[in-house]
Structures are given as C-alpha cells and as structure tokens.
Design a protein around this motif. Sequence first.
Motif, PDB file in Angstrom:
ATOM      1  N   TYR A 102     -10.883   4.691  -3.901  1.00 55.79           N
ATOM      2  CA  TYR A 102     -10.746   4.725  -2.440  1.00 55.79           C
ATOM      3  C   TYR A 102      -9.275   4.800  -2.014  1.00 55.79           C
ATOM      4  N   PRO A 103      -8.563   5.829  -2.400  1.00 54.95           N
ATOM      5  CA  PRO A 103      -7.153   5.904  -1.995  1.00 54.95           C
ATOM      6  C   PRO A 103      -6.979   5.965  -0.479  1.00 54.95           C
ATOM      7  N   GLU A 104      -7.942   6.564   0.223  1.00 52.88           N
ATOM      8  CA  GLU A 104      -7.828   6.686   1.678  1.00 52.88           C
ATOM      9  C   GLU A 104      -7.908   5.334   2.377  1.00 52.88           C
ATOM     10  N   VAL A 105      -8.656   4.408   1.798  1.00 47.46           N
ATOM     11  CA  VAL A 105      -8.754   3.067   2.387  1.00 47.46           C
ATOM     12  C   VAL A 105      -7.574   2.210   1.951  1.00 47.46           C
ATOM     13  N   VAL A 106      -7.329   2.143   0.654  1.00 40.27           N
ATOM     14  CA  VAL A 106      -6.257   1.299   0.120  1.00 40.27           C
ATOM     15  C   VAL A 106      -4.907   1.714   0.705  1.00 40.27           C
ATOM     16  N   GLY A 107      -4.687   2.999   0.839  1.00 36.99           N
ATOM     17  CA  GLY A 107      -3.404   3.483   1.326  1.00 36.99           C
ATOM     18  C   GLY A 107      -3.148   3.220   2.789  1.00 36.99           C
ATOM     19  N   ASN A 108      -4.186   2.813   3.535  1.00 35.97           N
ATOM     20  CA  ASN A 108      -4.035   2.559   4.972  1.00 35.97           C
ATOM     21  C   ASN A 108      -4.341   1.116   5.351  1.00 35.97           C
ATOM     22  N   LEU A 109      -4.394   0.229   4.359  1.00 38.32           N
ATOM     23  CA  LEU A 109      -4.854  -1.133   4.601  1.00 38.32           C
ATOM     24  C   LEU A 109      -3.676  -2.107   4.617  1.00 38.32           C
ATOM     25  N   ASP A 110      -3.338  -2.600   5.804  1.00 37.40           N
ATOM     26  CA  ASP A 110      -2.260  -3.569   5.923  1.00 37.40           C
ATOM     27  C   ASP A 110      -2.649  -4.845   5.185  1.00 37.40           C
ATOM     28  N   GLY A 111      -1.729  -5.342   4.357  1.00 37.61           N
ATOM     29  CA  GLY A 111      -1.995  -6.487   3.505  1.00 37.61           C
ATOM     30  C   GLY A 111      -2.020  -6.110   2.041  1.00 37.61           C
ATOM     31  N   VAL A 112      -2.283  -4.835   1.751  1.00 34.45           N
ATOM     32  CA  VAL A 112      -2.241  -4.338   0.374  1.00 34.45           C
ATOM     33  C   VAL A 112      -0.766  -4.236  -0.044  1.00 34.45           C
ATOM     34  N   PRO A 113      -0.432  -4.575  -1.287  1.00 37.73           N
ATOM     35  CA  PRO A 113       0.961  -4.464  -1.737  1.00 37.73           C
ATOM     36  C   PRO A 113       1.545  -3.080  -1.467  1.00 37.73           C
TER      37      PRO A 113
END
Length: 339
Positions: free
Chosen positions: A73-84
């Motif tokens: 899910y790069p589209e989700v992980v890449g837009n998720l504030d809080g992810v490193p």
Amino acid sequence: MNRLWILSALLLTAPAMWLFGPTQAIAPAPPRYQEWLADARHLPDPATATTQQISAWFASLPPGEADALTEDYPEVVGNLDGVPVARRYAANRDPALPGRQILALDRRGDGLVAEVFGDLNTANRVAVLIPGVATELANFNTGLGGVRHRAPAWQARQLHDQLRTLDPGTPVAVIAWLGYDTPDAVRRDALREDSAASGALALERLVAGLTQDRPDRRITLIGHSYGSIVAAHAASRLGPQVTDIIAIGSPGMGVPDRAALHTSARLWAGSAPDDWTRRLPGVQIFGLGHGRLPVDPAFGALPLPCADTAGHDGYFQPGTRSLHAMARIALGQAVASEA
C-alpha cells in the motif's frame, strides 16, 4: 399550482445555497482507503487514528512486516502522517523524480504533493509553504502558466537556500505542501472557504505529525494567497510549536482581525505594492469574500517587508526583502522594519 410554486422556490433557492451555504470541511480519504480497511491485518483507520497512534503502530511492527505493508500500500503509507519520514519517502519514490524527498503524493484528480528540502529528521525549525488558487500536481514543479517563480517546489528551494545562507549551523527544513485541493480559479470556489476548511484539517494532521516526537521543534506557516486562509482556519487548533504564521498576497483570512484567529502564534502579513489583492474590497458577505486584508493595520498583523517585491507571486525571488524576512522569521531572528 403548489407543485409549480415548490419547483419555482427550489430553482430560486438552489443557486443561493450554492453561493451562500455554510462552509463545509471535508477530509478526503487517502488512495486505496477501502482496500486498506478491508485488509485482514487489521490496519489502523487513517480517518480516525491520531498521528501518535499511527506512529506507535508502525513502531510496533517487525521491519519485514512494515516493508511488506509499504510495498502493498505505497499510496496509503506515503500519505499517512505519523509514518516515519524515511518510509514515506520510500513509498513515494518516483523514477521520474530521482533524489527528491516526497512526503506525500496523491495522483487522483488535480493531485496532491508535499516535498521536503533539508533533513526533516534533524530539523529544529521547519517552514511550511501553503500555496493558493489553481496550484496542482501538474504545475507544482513548473509553476502556474509555466512561470517558474510561481512553482511551490521552486519557492521552497529558494527559502531553504536563504535559511542556510543566514544560519548554516541550524538544522532546518522547508516543506512545499500542496496538501489540499485548491480552488481551480478565481471564481466562486475561491470566493468561498470550503477548500480552506478542508485543507485546514489536513494541515492540522501534518503539524501533529511534525511535532509528535519533537516538542522542541518550531514551525512557521507561510500561506500564499488563498493558502493564508487555510492557515487561518487551522490556526486555533495548532499547538504552541507553531510560533509564526505569515500571510503573503492574502485576499483576507476569513476573520475581522488577528485576535479572531485565537492563536498564540505571531501573525505577519505582507503584500507587494502592485499585488492585485490590494485592490480587493476586504469584505465578507453571506460566506463570500474573505474579510479585511491582513495588511490593513487595523487587522493587527506584524508587517512583513515587501517594498521591493513585484506582483502577486514574487515573494520568494532571491534578493528580495520578503524572502530575507521570511527566512529570519523561520529562524527565530528579528526582522527589520520596512524603513
């Protein structure tokens, strides 16, 4: 007859509601949101989980699982504030943009994107640029109408260079943040504040993600044109780490004065002598318009030097007082008056 009367009333009131209805803030779901929620791994809901919860959840994952999730899910992980930050860069990596630090990327519609200049992991001071009307993914690098100095990526690079020139020893970062769907043109949508209210929700999450593990970090928000209204809508809900809000070329901030922003941050406002926003009437009627211009002394903002700035988009030109002053503000340094 009654039916005709009802139909006539609807035909008359629908345009009025379209023009004058209440401002609505809508937080868009990230790409592939439903797939993410349906995953058997019971992933956190991006719409309800705080940035702290997102951060803690990712920290609890074994490296292999986090890598697999990023690949799935790069589209989700890449837009998720809080992810490193490093993981978001990896998720948003684009072969067409080698070496770029892309903090967010959504290609749907007009597109959303955020790019970082500097080392966001070590930066003690962060400046966030919020662009205005008609800015979209397609012109993020090239500028509206192909004019380079109108491009958020170019503007952020100029500010970062100025910061490094003024203080090479302080760890700094600049984010060109197209994190909301801007109005398409100076028409009805630009006269209302629905886009700004929705953008403010995304801006709040960005700031929360930037400060969750760094309570010592100091953040300066720079809203250009309609972007200043986004900052205004978010102002009262941002933490004390946001020390300064700068409005440049602002058409108004949707409030009558600085006190109505309900923020502890210092507010600065500047406008070039020939910026067309200076000719706006400074009123807000039934939800249309954005009220008193923040460069009006009665608004109560601190003056940003702009005497040598040209036009509505010249605030980041190298050598201008406006660029120099914004960099000093972001560094926590004193700013000389226009005189």
